[in-house]
Design a protein around this motif. Structure first.
Motif, PDB file in Angstrom:
ATOM      1  N   UNK A  23       0.856  -1.188   0.000  1.00  0.00           N
ATOM      2  CA  UNK A  23       0.000   0.000   0.000  1.00  0.00           C
ATOM      3  C   UNK A  23       0.892   1.238   0.000  1.00  0.00           C
ATOM      4  N   UNK A  24       0.694   2.103  -0.992  1.00  0.00           N
ATOM      5  CA  UNK A  24       1.495   3.322  -1.119  1.00  0.00           C
ATOM      6  C   UNK A  24       0.571   4.525  -0.978  1.00  0.00           C
ATOM      7  N   UNK A  25       0.928   5.433  -0.088  1.00  0.00           N
ATOM      8  CA  UNK A  25       0.070   6.598   0.136  1.00  0.00           C
ATOM      9  C   UNK A  25       0.917   7.812   0.505  1.00  0.00           C
ATOM     10  N   UNK A  26       0.263   8.960   0.631  1.00  0.00           N
ATOM     11  CA  UNK A  26       0.926  10.213   0.995  1.00  0.00           C
ATOM     12  C   UNK A  26       0.117  10.931   2.074  1.00  0.00           C
ATOM     13  N   UNK A  27      -0.274  10.186   3.088  1.00  0.00           N
ATOM     14  CA  UNK A  27      -1.123  10.746   4.138  1.00  0.00           C
ATOM     15  C   UNK A  27      -0.434  11.897   4.866  1.00  0.00           C
ATOM     16  N   UNK A  28       0.840  11.731   5.185  1.00  0.00           N
ATOM     17  CA  UNK A  28       1.563  12.793   5.892  1.00  0.00           C
ATOM     18  C   UNK A  28       1.657  14.046   5.027  1.00  0.00           C
ATOM     19  N   UNK A  29       1.985  13.854   3.756  1.00  0.00           N
ATOM     20  CA  UNK A  29       2.083  14.988   2.836  1.00  0.00           C
ATOM     21  C   UNK A  29       0.727  15.680   2.681  1.00  0.00           C
ATOM     22  N   UNK A  30      -0.333  14.878   2.605  1.00  0.00           N
ATOM     23  CA  UNK A  30      -1.679  15.437   2.478  1.00  0.00           C
ATOM     24  C   UNK A  30      -2.016  16.321   3.671  1.00  0.00           C
ATOM     25  N   UNK A  31      -1.718  15.837   4.861  1.00  0.00           N
ATOM     26  CA  UNK A  31      -2.003  16.616   6.071  1.00  0.00           C
ATOM     27  C   UNK A  31      -1.133  17.868   6.144  1.00  0.00           C
ATOM     28  N   UNK A  32       0.088  17.771   5.624  1.00  0.00           N
ATOM     29  CA  UNK A  32       0.983  18.939   5.618  1.00  0.00           C
ATOM     30  C   UNK A  32       0.435  20.052   4.722  1.00  0.00           C
ATOM     31  N   UNK A  33      -0.023  19.697   3.523  1.00  0.00           N
ATOM     32  CA  UNK A  33      -0.526  20.747   2.629  1.00  0.00           C
ATOM     33  C   UNK A  33      -1.891  21.258   3.093  1.00  0.00           C
ATOM     34  N   UNK A  34      -2.641  20.420   3.787  1.00  0.00           N
ATOM     35  CA  UNK A  34      -3.903  20.895   4.359  1.00  0.00           C
ATOM     36  C   UNK A  34      -3.633  21.934   5.443  1.00  0.00           C
ATOM     37  N   UNK A  35      -2.612  21.688   6.253  1.00  0.00           N
ATOM     38  CA  UNK A  35      -2.247  22.674   7.280  1.00  0.00           C
ATOM     39  C   UNK A  35      -1.764  23.974   6.642  1.00  0.00           C
ATOM     40  N   UNK A  74       0.784  23.194  -7.587  1.00  0.00           N
ATOM     41  CA  UNK A  74       2.023  22.423  -7.525  1.00  0.00           C
ATOM     42  C   UNK A  74       1.983  21.366  -6.437  1.00  0.00           C
ATOM     43  N   UNK A  75       1.442  21.732  -5.283  1.00  0.00           N
ATOM     44  CA  UNK A  75       1.331  20.783  -4.176  1.00  0.00           C
ATOM     45  C   UNK A  75       0.399  19.630  -4.535  1.00  0.00           C
ATOM     46  N   UNK A  76      -0.689  19.954  -5.202  1.00  0.00           N
ATOM     47  CA  UNK A  76      -1.657  18.923  -5.579  1.00  0.00           C
ATOM     48  C   UNK A  76      -1.116  18.013  -6.682  1.00  0.00           C
ATOM     49  N   UNK A  77      -0.360  18.577  -7.606  1.00  0.00           N
ATOM     50  CA  UNK A  77       0.205  17.758  -8.681  1.00  0.00           C
ATOM     51  C   UNK A  77       1.142  16.685  -8.128  1.00  0.00           C
ATOM     52  N   UNK A  78       1.906  17.029  -7.099  1.00  0.00           N
ATOM     53  CA  UNK A  78       2.789  16.027  -6.503  1.00  0.00           C
ATOM     54  C   UNK A  78       1.982  14.932  -5.819  1.00  0.00           C
ATOM     55  N   UNK A  79       0.825  15.293  -5.307  1.00  0.00           N
ATOM     56  CA  UNK A  79      -0.019  14.319  -4.623  1.00  0.00           C
ATOM     57  C   UNK A  79      -0.641  13.314  -5.590  1.00  0.00           C
ATOM     58  N   UNK A  80      -0.758  13.683  -6.858  1.00  0.00           N
ATOM     59  CA  UNK A  80      -1.368  12.764  -7.829  1.00  0.00           C
ATOM     60  C   UNK A  80      -0.504  11.528  -8.087  1.00  0.00           C
TER      61      UNK A  80
END
Length: 287
Positions: A23-35, A74-80
């Protein structure tokens, strides 16, 4: 495996390996950009874009901070990289970075609201699936309100695992749904051939790779060169699809629209269809 143990974190990607797959995810990164971008007004939403959304240049709209808008995109593109479920919405909003307006920023905020609702989502790669290659292609005819160009959506699977996907505006204006679908299929074919070539370095060979298209007319164009009078205006570079079909590199197969997995990369969808396609793509929560 190394002296440091199994890989768990790499360039913002979090990896969880189990006996049944990875399982590959970016939960930490997602929470960082949300903050970073949440100003306290982000109410969670179940989809990244409303089906009523139709973005255009909005010449009369209120101008917003271009630097902030580009930073959000830019932040969202990396999340894709692990979130194909937001690919279409992000790519659509990215078209307006030159002169972003309030309506565009509202659309981007909708994506963040969706991320706030689903911060833990990621991609599942099963270890039990066979190493077969297949692709899906779809198109939204004249979906771009600005230039009336169509949007191509493609995705490729290795076994049951999604390994590649794209959502992009076509480079030329299609004059029919069939032409738009044909161009999208050619784009998917190109990616499949590249993957076939790459996998051959690992001793894997593929023939008649299934390419699933929901347009019978587009399939007919590729299979029947006699239709020249109706297709002569289509750019020559897209006709290599027909060439590789005749060579046996790919096999064009019709799929019903409700089973067209690439549909999620071409337009906003309602919740039920969106959730179904996310599940089929392997977008899920951690095990």
């Amino acid at each position: 495996m190394s002296l440091m143990g199994e890989l768990q974190f790499f360039l913002g990607l979090q990896i969880k390996k189990g006996p049944e797959g990875t399982f590959v995810h970016q939960a930490k990164y997602t929470k960082d950009i949300l903050r970073k971008f949440d100003k306290g007004d982000l109410k969670p939403m179940a989809t990244p874009m409303s089906t009523q959304t139709a973005l255009d240049a909005d010449e009369e709209g209120e101008v917003v901070d271009q630097r902030e808008y580009r930073g959000m995109i830019g932040s969202l593109l990396y999340l894709t990289a692990t979130r194909p479920d937001i690919q279409f919405a992000v790519c659509l909003c990215a078209r307006f970075q030159a002169s972003p307006k309030l309506s565009h920023r509202q659309a981007v905020k909708r994506i963040f609201r969706y991320l706030k609702y689903t911060p833990e989502l990621g991609l599942w790669f099963s270890s039990a699936s066979l190493l077969s290659l297949r692709g899906y292609s779809d198109a939204d005819f004249a979906g771009c309100r600005l230039e009336h160009k169509s949007t191509s959506g493609t995705c490729q699977f290795l076994g049951s695992s999604l390994v590649s996907w794209s959502s992009r505006k076509q480079s030329s204006v299609a004059t029919s749904t069939t032409e738009a679908e044909y161009i999208a299929a050619a784009s998917c074919c190109s990616q499949l051939l590249w993957m076939k070539s790459t996998l051959s370095d690992f001793g894997l060979s593929f023939r008649k790779i299934p390419l699933l298209v929901d347009s019978s007319s587009a399939i007919s164009i590729a299979k029947n060169p006699v239709l020249h009078s109706r297709t002569k205006h289509i750019d020559v570079r897209f006709h290599f699809l027909r060439d590789h079909y005749e060579k046996g590199d790919i096999d064009l197969i019709h799929v019903e629209t409700e089973n067209q997995l690439a549909d999620i990369f071409t337009k906003p969808l309602d919740l039920s269809i969106f959730a179904h396609l996310c599940g089929e793509l392997g977008v899920c929560y951690p095990f």
